[in-house]
Each structure stands twice: as structure tokens, then as C-alpha cells.
Design an enzyme around this catalytic site. Sequence first.
Site, short mmCIF file in Angstrom:
data_model
loop_
_atom_site.label_atom_id
_atom_site.label_comp_id
_atom_site.label_asym_id
_atom_site.label_seq_id
_atom_site.Cartn_x
_atom_site.Cartn_y
_atom_site.Cartn_z
N GLU A 122 -49.38 58.71 94.62
CA GLU A 122 -50.10 57.71 93.82
C GLU A 122 -50.57 56.53 94.69
O GLU A 122 -50.34 55.37 94.36
CB GLU A 122 -49.21 57.22 92.67
CG GLU A 122 -48.78 58.34 91.73
CD GLU A 122 -47.96 57.84 90.54
OE1 GLU A 122 -47.37 56.75 90.64
OE2 GLU A 122 -47.91 58.55 89.52
N GLU A 267 -46.64 65.31 87.71
CA GLU A 267 -45.49 64.70 87.04
C GLU A 267 -45.80 64.56 85.56
O GLU A 267 -46.84 64.02 85.18
CB GLU A 267 -45.17 63.32 87.63
CG GLU A 267 -44.78 63.34 89.10
CD GLU A 267 -44.53 61.93 89.65
OE1 GLU A 267 -44.30 61.01 88.84
OE2 GLU A 267 -44.57 61.77 90.88
#
Length: 484
Positions: A122, A267
Site C-alpha cells: 500500500e 487483503e
Amino acid sequence: MLFKGVFAVFFVITLLYASLLIEVEGIGVNWGSQARHPLPPATVVRLLRENGIQKVKLFEADSAILKALSRTGIQVMVGIPNDLLAPLAGSVAAAERWVSQNVSAHVSSNGVDIRYVAVGNEPFLKAFNGTFEGITLPALQNIQSAIIKAGLATQVKVTVPLNADVYQSASNLPSDGDFRPEIRDLMLNIVKFLSDNGAPFTINIYPFISLYNDPNFPVEFAFFDGTGTPINDNGRIYDNVLDANYDTLVWSLQKNGFGNLTIIVGEVGWPTDGDKNANLMYARRYNQGFMNRQKANKGTPMRPGAMDAYLFGLIDEDAKSIQPGNFERHWGIFYIDGQPKYQLSLGSGNGLIPAKDVHYLAKKWCILAPNANLQDPQLGPSVSYACDHADCTSLGYGSSCGNLNLAQNVSYAFNSYYQVSNQLDSACKFPGLSIVSTRDPSVGSCKFKIMIKSEDASEASAMMPITRSTAVLLLLSICLYIVL
């Protein structure tokens, strides 16, 4: 006729077998290692295999974990932390060394089935203020070059796990999705590079975060029961935020010429503690709802079929940063000792199987002494110290231990520190305030934990991050108690 009948039976069996493969291979888990007393890698690998989990995503190339995965048939996505992006972006040689040590060595010598290298994690989060925007693509390119040089390009693909804030929709309709204006050019360069190399786009999607950040977010829209108010996007009906978010990405790719790019959900999950909406009931509802979709081979209006996805996460991580929120340490479907938190079927129809041969410290707890003075001026600093060096995130508002009285709060803090310190006598010597007890002080659903034994325990306890936010809350409660 006989031939046609045999062929028909064979065809049906083939379809059933194919559907079984989709079920088994369609879900993976994130295996994080930020725990103070981690389970041995061999124990976790056995846990994976006994629960039929055949894919794992790692956040770093931990050699002990990779060796434990040797010749297990478990597919691996191995991660590169963000703090390594700069050196890898600046040097092809550094990228080649990393691939040689963390990919090639394990694939060739240990038989680890590495399928992906996740470059960063990220890196374009708004909270990073652009720190990694200039180095992620060069690092990705250098790692890809190193993989090609190592002769692994057909087996190992690169990817960049991204947060869902890299794209947006002005109207909240998926069909209006596009990449964030300030990083759009960068995203298109990354997407083109992934496409050119047959690599997937990896996205992390968290309906819980939508609920956490917006108290007005419709709760039912976070789940898969079909009870949320649906969104009609030109005839495409969305009754949950995961589908809407996922298809916003699909539209972002499609309108920029990459509509066929493979997508991995890196995720997806729901935490069980640390917030009023992080609880066992919601976590089971969300994760089982997601797994039921996977089993039914159900996708989104834009991409029918089961998602290639990794649940987040496998086991709780009690040493993670809580900057995003106290819930960060409670994403696991298993507690830190490998025991299931709730009944969850991952596709076989059975519930979760617990970890085997887990060894615990002695059944003793550090608690507030019965004769302790709650107005002792050392009480506040002692609690602050304990929570700075342990995990007190279950004490927050709406959490599993959020209803304790002052004395119980103090005992919980003392015991948390005592357990992560391996029950050393010196860890329960808060002057005039603490004693060691052999009577379980747990209160209802609030469990005062006994820590597991771990060969890495001493090292882990030496690297505990500070958790001042929870300590401050406890100090405030102590001050209020004294004033009142």
C-alpha cells in the site's frame, strides 16, 4: 451411445473436479509475523495444511517461514517492505541480490512454490504523503528484471498490493470509477507494466474501514446478506460495498484500456476487537459470508466468478502499530496461540482446526494487589509503562474488555506486561501495587491471557512498539476515578 454416455459421465466428473479446485485454490490467507511470541513456523504451516489453506501472502521474506513452507505445495506471495523500496529502486544489483537470496534460493534449493513477489505494501496510501510515489515503479521494474535474469519469469510474477484509495468515483457509482487524479499517470504506468509482464493488479478492500471512518456508513451494506439498500448502476445491482468497490477498480482499468487485467484481492477480512464494530459476531458474519460467495463461485456484476483473494489475516499480531486504530492487532481468524476465534468454514464444510502442540507459560497472572491504594501517585505511571510495552487495545471503548472497573483495568494492564515479559518476577514488581496470582482474573468475555512459549520471545519483547494511545485512555480513567 455407450461412448456418449461414458463421455457425459467423464464430463460431469471433470466439472466437479474443476469446481473443487476453484474452492480449494480460490482463497488464501495473509500470514503476518508482528507478534511478540509468535508460533513456530512449522506449527503455523501445519495449521495451514490441516485447514486446507493452500495459498499464503507474506509481508517480508522471512527465511524461517519460507523454509517451513518447503515442499508443502502451498503457493506463496512473498513481500518486500516499503522501507526497502528506495534501495531496490536505486540499484539493479540490489534487486538481483534480493531475488537471489529471497526467491531463487528458496525455489531451487527448498522447493518453495513462490508465485508472486509483492513489491511494497500500500505504498500510495494518502497517509504516506507521497513518500513512495517516485520509487515504487523503479523498484518494481528492477525486481522484474532480476526475476527474468534468474530465469523465473514464467513462474514468479510481480505485483504491488495497493489500498482501495488509489481509485475513486465522484458519483459513488462503480461505472464512474477512475484512478485518483494526483496519481493517475503513475497508476497507468504501473498498470501498463503489470499488463506487459502478465502480472496481476493486487488490491486490498476493507468494508470495515469504511464503517470505522464514517459513523453514518450503512452497516448492512458492509455484509453479504442482501439486506443493505442496493445501488443501481445502469442495471447492475450492488447490495454490498465489496462488490461496488471491486467493480470501481474494474471500471478504472477498463476505461483506460486494461479491462482484461487479472485482479487479486490481497487483503479482505474483519477484525474482532479494538473497536465497537470489531467483534466476533461481525467478523464471523463477514468472513463466512465472503467464503460462502467463494464456494458458490460468485463474483461481481462486472467480473462473475470467485475472486482470487487472501483473507486478512491468519493469526492476530499483538506487536503491530495501532496508528490506524486499536483494531489493527485483531484481524486474525485465529488468536495468537492458534486457537480459532469462531466457527468458520473455509470451504470443506467443517470449522477451523486449532494449532497443535502449543505450549503455554505457567498459569499465573500479575494483578493489582488487593490492598493497593487506587490513589497511589505511582498507579498512573505504572499503568502507562505497562501499556507502553504490552498490548492493552482490548480495553478501549466498545472492545472486549471495555467494561472493566478501574481495578480490573489496572490488573489487565499489569498482566499484559507480565505475559509479554515471559512472566519474569521483575515484570510484576510495581511497588506496592501488584502481586502474582494463580487464580484466573478473567471477567466474562474479557480474557486475561496466558502467553505462549516461543523461542523468539525474548527478542520479540525487546522490540515492542509504544502504544501510548491506550495508556493515555487508562490514565484519564484513573484521574477521573481519583477526582470523583
